[in-house]
Design a protein around this motif. Structure first.
Motif, mmCIF file in Angstrom:
data_model
loop_
_atom_site.group_PDB
_atom_site.id
_atom_site.type_symbol
_atom_site.label_atom_id
_atom_site.label_comp_id
_atom_site.label_asym_id
_atom_site.label_seq_id
_atom_site.Cartn_x
_atom_site.Cartn_y
_atom_site.Cartn_z
ATOM 1 N N ALA A 50 -3.890 -0.320 14.321
ATOM 2 C CA ALA A 50 -3.297 -0.033 15.641
ATOM 3 C C ALA A 50 -1.825 0.325 15.501
ATOM 4 C CB ALA A 50 -3.470 -1.238 16.558
ATOM 5 N N THR A 51 -1.134 -0.363 14.602
ATOM 6 C CA THR A 51 0.281 -0.065 14.368
ATOM 7 C C THR A 51 0.438 1.300 13.724
ATOM 8 O OG1 THR A 51 0.830 -2.411 14.109
ATOM 9 C CG2 THR A 51 2.370 -0.822 13.183
ATOM 10 N N PHE A 52 -0.449 1.620 12.773
ATOM 11 C CA PHE A 52 -0.412 2.942 12.133
ATOM 12 C C PHE A 52 -0.504 4.037 13.189
ATOM 13 C CE2 PHE A 52 -2.234 6.740 10.365
ATOM 14 C CZ PHE A 52 -1.674 6.871 9.104
ATOM 15 N N TYR A 53 -1.443 3.879 14.117
ATOM 16 C CA TYR A 53 -1.669 4.906 15.132
ATOM 17 C C TYR A 53 -0.535 4.998 16.154
ATOM 18 C CZ TYR A 53 -6.416 5.640 13.419
ATOM 19 O OH TYR A 53 -7.513 5.964 12.628
ATOM 20 N N GLN A 54 0.363 4.029 16.147
ATOM 21 C CA GLN A 54 1.544 4.137 17.005
ATOM 22 C C GLN A 54 2.480 5.222 16.493
ATOM 23 O OE1 GLN A 54 3.662 0.468 17.565
ATOM 24 N NE2 GLN A 54 1.831 -0.673 18.205
#
Length: 208
Positions: A50-54
């Motif tokens: 989820a952080t990567f996709y931010q």
């Protein structure tokens, strides 16, 4: 620095984003590009998908980010040719410096350049644009060098500076991308490659 949804990333967010890029770069050096997954990059960086996709839409988007930085750094290659002499011993030194710098740049960025080449070969215009930008950093400077020698009567008028430069850069890129597979020691490869570059630019054997 903004996130995918347009928010401004703070100092901590920027550090996380850079760590993701660093981990991805490291993984490309040991794993095939197609095998690198978001979850693996995130896990290696100590964070979540989820952080990567931010910060990135997908792995390809992050790879393009890395490639953009690499392409910007390739501008330094032009300095190995721009304003340098191609006459006498100084010219031979220029040819050697160009070959050394070109091969070293490829060696440092080998994994990422393989991904760029793959994307370009598959017809992805984004990767093709980046590859062209990298090669043009040397191509333009070599074209100017041959043109300048031609204006001074040191190179035949029938020679096409752009064609000579393009051919030499294509040769350098091909050799650089297969440094480990040509079956020749670096100590032998570099001076002989420099000889071909010098002959291509000047049409003469170098003064050593």
């Amino acid at each position: 620095m903004r996130t995918v949804d347009g928010r401004v990333a703070g100092r901590r967010g920027q550090a996380t984003r850079q760590k993701l890029l660093d981990c991805l770069s490291e993984m490309l050096s040991s794993s095939p590009y197609r095998d690198v997954k978001v979850i693996d990059v995130a896990r290696k960086a100590g964070t979540s998908p989820a952080t990567f996709y931010q910060y990135f839409p997908d792995v390809e988007g992050a790879v393009l980010e890395l490639a953009e930085h690499m392409a910007a750094e390739s501008a330094d290659l032009a300095e190995l040719v721009a304003g340098r002499s191609w006459v006498g011993k100084a010219g031979w030194q220029t040819a050697q410096d160009l070959v050394d710098g070109f091969l070293d740049f490829w060696r440092r960025n080998d994994a990422l350049l393989r991904v760029v080449d793959l994307g370009a070969a598959e017809g992805d215009k984004r990767f093709n644009k980046l590859r062209t930008k990298i090669l043009n950093s040397v191509n333009s400077s070599l074209t100017e060098a041959v043109t300048e020698l031609q204006s001074r009567g040191k190179v035949d008028k029938e020679v096409s500076p752009a064609a000579i430069a393009g051919s030499l850069v294509a040769m350098l890129a091909a050799v650089a991308s297969h440094q480990k597979g040509v079956g020749v020691k670096q100590a032998e490869l570099r001076p002989n490659l420099a000889l071909l570059v010098y002959l291509g630019v000047t049409g003469k054997r170098p003064v050593k």
